[in-house]
Motif scaffolding. Sequence first.
Motif, mmCIF file in Angstrom:
data_model
loop_
_atom_site.group_PDB
_atom_site.id
_atom_site.type_symbol
_atom_site.label_atom_id
_atom_site.label_comp_id
_atom_site.label_asym_id
_atom_site.label_seq_id
_atom_site.Cartn_x
_atom_site.Cartn_y
_atom_site.Cartn_z
ATOM 1 N N THR A 176 0.829 -1.200 0.000
ATOM 2 C CA THR A 176 0.000 0.000 0.000
ATOM 3 C C THR A 176 0.864 1.252 0.000
ATOM 4 N N ALA A 177 2.186 1.057 0.035
ATOM 5 C CA ALA A 177 3.119 2.180 0.080
ATOM 6 C C ALA A 177 4.355 1.855 -0.755
ATOM 7 N N GLN A 178 5.204 2.850 -0.928
ATOM 8 C CA GLN A 178 6.463 2.665 -1.644
ATOM 9 C C GLN A 178 7.613 2.324 -0.689
ATOM 10 N N VAL A 179 7.481 2.704 0.560
ATOM 11 C CA VAL A 179 8.563 2.596 1.526
ATOM 12 C C VAL A 179 8.975 1.133 1.745
ATOM 13 N N ASP A 180 10.292 0.912 1.798
ATOM 14 C CA ASP A 180 10.841 -0.437 1.969
ATOM 15 C C ASP A 180 10.482 -1.052 3.313
ATOM 16 N N SER A 181 10.241 -0.229 4.319
ATOM 17 C CA SER A 181 9.905 -0.697 5.667
ATOM 18 C C SER A 181 8.606 -1.492 5.705
ATOM 19 N N GLU A 182 7.771 -1.341 4.699
ATOM 20 C CA GLU A 182 6.495 -2.050 4.673
ATOM 21 C C GLU A 182 6.704 -3.564 4.694
#
Length: 182
Positions: free
Chosen positions: A51-57
Motif C-alpha cells: 500500500t506504500a512505496q517505503v521499503d519498511s512495509e
Amino acid sequence: SVIVHTRYATLGDPAQAENNHPLIRPGVMLVHNGHIRDHQLATKTYKIKRTAQVDSEVLAFLAAKFTPVEACIAMANLQGTAAVAWLATGDRTGVLHAARITGSPLVVGQTEHGDTIGASTEVLLRKACGMSGIVLDWVHHVQPGTYLRLEHGVIADWHKFEVDFMPTTRPDYTRPSVYGRR
C-alpha cells in the motif's frame, strides 16, 4: 508503550502518509531505522499486497505474519540495514518488540524505575533523556542479531539469532533526503 521515529526518506515520498513511520498495518505498528535493498524481491516472495512505496512495509508485514523471533530471522535474510521496534495488536498492553537486525545501530537505556528507552546512538539517547530530565541507570549497545521483548519498560525476553548478511555500505545520512530537495 510508545514508538517514535524521525524518518530519513530514502524511498517513498513522505508527502504520502502511508510511507511515514510508524507504519500502521493490520496487526502491527512498526518503525524501522535503515534501508532494505531487496524489498521488491521480498514483496514477491511473501506475496505482500503493498500500500506504500517505503521499503519498511516489508518488515511490518513480517512482524505481523510471524512470531517475533521468526520475524527477526526473516528480516535477517533480507539485504540491507535494520533496527526495528513494533507493537502488535494481539499483545497485552505494555508489550514492545525491538531488534537490531544488522547494520543500523540500536542503543537501549533504562531508568531506575524500570522504564526502557531506545535510540539509534548513545549520544542521541543521552541527549534526549537529558533534555527531558530523564536519568538513565544503565545503557546497552544492542548487537546485531538481537531481539528484545519489553513489558512495561522491563526487558522480559532476549533472543540472539543468526545474521548472515553484514552490509559494507550504508546510505549517507549527512546529505538531505531526495524528498527534502524540492
